[in-house]
Design an enzyme around this catalytic site. Structure first.
Site, PDB file in Angstrom:
ATOM      1  N   HIS A 173       0.550  -1.529   0.008  1.00 32.58           N
ATOM      2  CA  HIS A 173      -0.027   0.100  -0.230  1.00 32.58           C
ATOM      3  C   HIS A 173       0.754   1.574   0.047  1.00 32.58           C
ATOM      4  O   HIS A 173       1.816   1.187   0.621  1.00 32.58           O
ATOM      5  CB  HIS A 173      -1.139   0.143   0.948  1.00 32.58           C
TER       6      HIS A 173
ATOM      7  N   HIS B 137       1.067   5.607   0.493  1.00 31.99           N
ATOM      8  CA  HIS B 137       0.885   6.339   1.658  1.00 31.99           C
ATOM      9  C   HIS B 137       0.826   7.951   1.192  1.00 31.99           C
ATOM     10  O   HIS B 137       2.203   7.979   0.818  1.00 31.99           O
ATOM     11  CB  HIS B 137       1.671   5.850   2.983  1.00 31.99           C
TER      12      HIS B 137
END
Length: 164
Positions: free
Chosen positions: A119, A121
């Site tokens: 993922h 950020h």
């Protein structure tokens, strides 16, 4: 002794812990507000960080449960980067931030808190945003509640692609 009151954390401390990956979303959108999902694309989605470094800390995740960027199909990586780009525009527009940290921590040694599901950020930044709190007492302040930030950001993702 120093005390910092954060009563909203009790929900996490006493609540049930997920058995499944927090980034593996159900097919239905019923839990999107509770999970802080801002946007669902064809191959990736945007979600707010429940334990943010700063207000507006969001993440872009693929639907595929993979650890390494190299394990994603090219189409997935293209959509992720399009969403990262779109998110930078939205964060700048909404928060009037002076900078944005964008990062991917791939692997535990790189600092990945949830290493099993990659993922990206995105953290809005302002000059002096840490203020004296972080310098003198290793404490960060969050001036806006997550639910309020979610409510403010959600319409940007509902209005279509014109923000990109």
């Amino acid at each position: 002794m120093k005390q910092l009151w954060a009563p909203w954390r009790i929900e996490y401390i006493l609540g049930p812990k997920p058995d499944a990956c927090v980034f593996c979303l159900p097919a239905t959108t019923e839990e999107d507000e509770e999970r802080l999902v801002l946007y669902r694309g064809a191959r990736a989605f945007v979600i707010m960080n429940k334990y943010p470094y700063n207000n507006g800390h969001i993440m872009v995740c693929p639907y595929r449960h993979v650890m390494a960027l190299a394990n994603l199909p090219v189409e997935d990586t293209h959509e992720i980067m399009d969403l990262v780009r779109r998110c930078t525009v939205i964060l700048k527009e909404h928060f009037n931030c002076e900078g944005i940290n964008v990062g991917l921590n791939q692997g535990q040694a790189a600092g990945a808190g949830i290493r099993e599901h990659l993922h990206f950020h995105l953290v809005p930044r302002w000059n002096g945003d840490s203020s004296f709190m972080a310098v003198f007492d290793e404490v960060r302040t969050m001036p806006e509640h997550l639910n309020r930030t979610y409510t403010a950001l959600r319409p940007y993702f509902c209005r279509g692609e014109e923000t990109v």
